[in-house]
Design a protein around this motif. Structure first.
Motif, short mmCIF file in Angstrom:
data_model
loop_
_atom_site.label_atom_id
_atom_site.label_comp_id
_atom_site.label_asym_id
_atom_site.label_seq_id
_atom_site.Cartn_x
_atom_site.Cartn_y
_atom_site.Cartn_z
N ASN A 194 0.83 -1.20 0.00
CA ASN A 194 0.00 0.00 0.00
C ASN A 194 0.87 1.26 0.00
OD1 ASN A 194 -1.80 2.06 0.49
ND2 ASN A 194 -2.95 0.94 2.04
N PRO A 195 0.75 2.10 -1.02
CA PRO A 195 1.57 3.31 -1.11
C PRO A 195 0.95 4.51 -0.41
CG PRO A 195 0.30 3.11 -3.09
CD PRO A 195 -0.08 1.93 -2.22
N GLY A 196 -0.06 4.27 0.42
CA GLY A 196 -0.72 5.37 1.12
C GLY A 196 -2.08 5.70 0.55
N TYR A 197 -2.82 4.70 0.17
CA TYR A 197 -4.16 4.95 -0.36
C TYR A 197 -5.04 5.56 0.72
CZ TYR A 197 -2.99 2.05 -4.39
OH TYR A 197 -2.41 1.53 -5.50
N LYS A 198 -5.84 6.52 0.33
CA LYS A 198 -6.79 7.15 1.22
C LYS A 198 -8.15 6.47 1.14
CE LYS A 198 -8.57 11.75 2.39
NZ LYS A 198 -8.52 13.20 2.01
N CYS A 199 -8.47 5.93 0.00
CA CYS A 199 -9.78 5.32 -0.18
C CYS A 199 -9.68 4.17 -1.17
CB CYS A 199 -10.79 6.35 -0.68
SG CYS A 199 -10.29 7.23 -2.16
N MET A 200 -10.64 3.27 -1.06
CA MET A 200 -10.73 2.13 -1.97
C MET A 200 -12.20 1.88 -2.27
SD MET A 200 -7.92 -0.48 -0.27
CE MET A 200 -8.15 -1.73 -1.56
N GLY A 201 -12.44 1.08 -3.29
CA GLY A 201 -13.83 0.82 -3.62
C GLY A 201 -13.99 -0.19 -4.73
N TRP A 202 -15.21 -0.23 -5.27
CA TRP A 202 -15.54 -1.16 -6.34
C TRP A 202 -16.25 -0.43 -7.47
CZ3 TRP A 202 -13.81 -6.09 -5.90
CH2 TRP A 202 -13.39 -6.50 -4.61
N VAL A 203 -15.82 -0.78 -8.68
CA VAL A 203 -16.43 -0.28 -9.91
C VAL A 203 -16.81 -1.50 -10.72
CG1 VAL A 203 -16.00 0.95 -12.08
CG2 VAL A 203 -15.14 1.89 -9.90
N ARG A 204 -17.95 -1.48 -11.37
CA ARG A 204 -18.36 -2.63 -12.17
C ARG A 204 -18.64 -2.22 -13.60
NH1 ARG A 204 -24.32 -3.96 -9.46
NH2 ARG A 204 -25.40 -2.08 -10.21
N LYS A 253 -5.07 7.76 -3.75
CA LYS A 253 -4.42 8.42 -2.63
C LYS A 253 -5.16 9.67 -2.17
CE LYS A 253 0.18 6.91 -4.10
NZ LYS A 253 1.53 7.36 -4.52
N ASN A 254 -6.16 10.10 -2.93
CA ASN A 254 -6.83 11.35 -2.58
C ASN A 254 -8.36 11.27 -2.54
OD1 ASN A 254 -4.53 13.33 -2.43
ND2 ASN A 254 -4.19 12.46 -4.48
N TYR A 255 -8.95 10.83 -3.65
CA TYR A 255 -10.40 10.91 -3.77
C TYR A 255 -10.92 9.74 -4.59
CZ TYR A 255 -14.91 12.69 -5.39
OH TYR A 255 -16.25 12.83 -5.71
N CYS A 256 -12.02 9.13 -4.13
CA CYS A 256 -12.63 8.02 -4.85
C CYS A 256 -14.02 8.43 -5.32
CB CYS A 256 -12.72 6.79 -3.95
SG CYS A 256 -11.13 6.01 -3.61
N PRO A 257 -14.17 8.78 -6.58
CA PRO A 257 -15.49 9.19 -7.08
C PRO A 257 -16.39 7.99 -7.32
CG PRO A 257 -13.93 9.17 -8.87
CD PRO A 257 -13.15 8.83 -7.63
N LEU A 258 -17.68 8.19 -7.12
CA LEU A 258 -18.66 7.17 -7.47
C LEU A 258 -19.38 7.51 -8.76
CD1 LEU A 258 -20.81 5.84 -4.47
CD2 LEU A 258 -19.32 4.57 -6.03
N THR A 293 -18.46 5.84 4.00
CA THR A 293 -18.74 4.99 2.85
C THR A 293 -19.76 5.69 1.96
OG1 THR A 293 -20.53 3.84 4.01
CG2 THR A 293 -18.33 2.86 4.15
N ASP A 294 -19.87 5.20 0.73
CA ASP A 294 -20.89 5.72 -0.18
C ASP A 294 -21.25 4.61 -1.16
OD1 ASP A 294 -21.20 8.67 -2.36
OD2 ASP A 294 -22.70 7.45 -1.32
N TYR A 295 -22.50 4.62 -1.64
CA TYR A 295 -22.99 3.59 -2.52
C TYR A 295 -23.78 4.21 -3.66
CZ TYR A 295 -22.18 0.58 1.55
OH TYR A 295 -21.61 -0.08 2.61
N THR A 296 -23.74 3.58 -4.80
CA THR A 296 -24.64 3.99 -5.86
C THR A 296 -26.06 3.56 -5.46
OG1 THR A 296 -24.95 3.99 -8.25
CG2 THR A 296 -24.46 1.87 -7.23
N ASP A 297 -27.05 4.31 -5.93
CA ASP A 297 -28.42 4.09 -5.46
C ASP A 297 -28.93 2.67 -5.68
OD1 ASP A 297 -29.67 7.44 -6.32
OD2 ASP A 297 -28.56 6.68 -4.59
#
Length: 125
Positions: A27-37, A101-106, A57-61
């Motif tokens: 891990n190089p210092g990730y700030k956020c993680m998630g899933w994209v399909r 490392k900064n922002y995880c958009p949904l 956390t955040d989720y698609t509707d």
């Protein structure tokens, strides 16, 4: 080299459940993680994100109330999970683990520092 190692994809019937896992190697210092399909013939869609070490956390509707993203930061390898319940054929897709490392958009442009290879989820009716 940073790697996101995914597992857990499978074929299930509608109404079934699965749990996806994603471990970060080095891990190089990730700030956020998630899933994209990405479903066949469709654009990539943000599913869920979590900010590491926080309850954010955040989720698609379309998955709210059915999917749960969680994290395990107690080991050297950060691992996130996606619990998926009451699956429908519309959830069929290749699920990618992502990290930044900064922002995880949904929504909008789905840009992340790292992407996994993807794990296939197939839901039959």
């Amino acid at each position: 080299q940073v790697q996101l190692v995914e597992s857990g994809g499978d074929s299930v019937q509608a109404g079934g459940s699965l749990r996806l896992s994603c471990a970060v190697v080095q891990n190089p210092g990730y700030k956020c993680m998630g899933w994209v399909r990405q479903a066949p013939g469709k654009e990539r869609e943000g599913v869920a994100i979590v900010y590491l070490g926080t309850p954010v956390t955040d989720y698609t509707d379309s998955v709210k109330g059915r999917f749960t993203i969680s994290q395990d930061t107690g080991t050297a390898e950060n691992t996130i999970y996606l619990g998926m319940n009451n699956l429908t054929p519309e959830d069929t897709a290749l699920y990618y683990c992502v990290a930044d490392k900064n922002y995880c958009p949904l929504r909008g442009t789905l840009t992340f520092d790292s992407w996994g290879q993807g794990t296939q989820v197939t839901v039959s009716s």
